[in-house]
Motif scaffolding. Structure first.
Motif, PDB file in Angstrom:
ATOM      1  N   ALA A  33      30.308  -2.534  38.028  1.00 42.80           N
ATOM      2  CA  ALA A  33      30.636  -3.270  36.806  1.00 42.80           C
ATOM      3  C   ALA A  33      31.382  -4.560  37.138  1.00 42.80           C
ATOM      4  CB  ALA A  33      31.458  -2.393  35.868  1.00 42.80           C
ATOM      5  N   PHE A 141      30.816  -5.628  29.749  1.00 48.55           N
ATOM      6  CA  PHE A 141      31.527  -5.802  31.017  1.00 48.55           C
ATOM      7  C   PHE A 141      32.826  -6.553  30.751  1.00 48.55           C
ATOM      8  CE2 PHE A 141      27.026  -5.569  32.283  1.00 48.55           C
ATOM      9  CZ  PHE A 141      27.091  -4.551  33.228  1.00 48.55           C
ATOM     10  N   HIS A 164      34.460  -1.065  30.033  1.00 47.62           N
ATOM     11  CA  HIS A 164      33.897  -1.876  31.111  1.00 47.62           C
ATOM     12  C   HIS A 164      32.752  -1.110  31.770  1.00 47.62           C
ATOM     13  CE1 HIS A 164      33.656  -4.563  34.478  1.00 47.62           C
ATOM     14  NE2 HIS A 164      34.397  -3.860  35.311  1.00 47.62           N
ATOM     15  N   GLY A 165      31.540  -1.680  31.732  1.00 45.83           N
ATOM     16  CA  GLY A 165      30.388  -1.032  32.337  1.00 45.83           C
ATOM     17  C   GLY A 165      29.722  -0.001  31.454  1.00 45.83           C
TER      18      GLY A 165
END
Length: 202
Positions: A33, A141, A164-165
């Motif tokens: 990520a 992200f 995130h990711g």
């Protein structure tokens, strides 16, 4: 209420009715990520977004980019954008999103929010250029942000925290019956990049 109580959280529909939204949680390791975040920040041709509101041209602090398999034109907020060809990383992310969701996409609208002061007002992704009731695969992200839905008639709201990711998919009649937004927040001071993979129809 635990929205993610089954073995496969992506099978849970976050919406109570009139649409389908599945949150897959994080689908990338942190290192992956981080890699994609840096690539997206540095290789995408970001531009300040524009919209015509009440006849006036408004330029946002938030930045956007429009990429696709073909030079598709996409019109929203009375502004038309012509797609750039996919970068290597965007093509990789499209394939990953397609494999995870079982859907196919031919384009990607990207948003760059520099910090929590930048968000997105209530709206639906129901432009005539998009496949009706088609799936939209949304990768996040960077900064963790709250994402909210509001039913157009009942005004019922549902929210989810996008990490995130992570991957979220909106499909079926979601855009017909629900609005969504990214509310601003004073607690976030780092950037977030959001990719929404879509299907443009001629």
């Amino acid at each position: 209420m635990n929205l993610f109580s089954t073995e496969n959280p992506q099978d849970d529909n976050l919406l109570p009715y009139d649409g389908v939204v599945n949150y897959f949680g994080t689908v990338f390791k942190k290192e992956e990520a981080d890699f994609y975040l840096q690539k997206l920040l540095t290789t995408i041709e970001w531009r300040n977004d524009e919209a015509i509101i009440f006849g006036k041209l408004i330029t946002t602090k938030r930045k956007v980019a429009w990429y696709a398999e073909q030079p598709f034109e996409y019109t929203y907020s009375k502004i038309t954008k012509r797609a750039l060809p996919f970068t290597k990383e965007l093509a990789e992310l499209k394939t990953i999103t397609e494999n995870l969701t079982g859907e196919t996409y031919n384009s990607c609208l990207l948003n760059l929010y520099h910090d929590g002061n930048e968000g997105m007002a209530w709206h639906s992704d129901d432009e005539k250029d998009l496949k009706k009731n088609g799936a939209i695969g949304s990768l996040s992200f960077g900064a963790t942000r709250k994402f909210a839905f509001k039913h157009k008639q009942t005004k019922e709201t549902v929210s989810v925290v996008l990490e995130h990711g992570s991957l979220l998919v909106m499909k079926d009649t979601t855009q017909t019956h629900w609005l969504h937004r990214l509310p601003p927040t004073k607690t976030v001071n780092s950037p977030r990049v959001n990719l929404t993979f879509r299907t443009i129809v001629r």
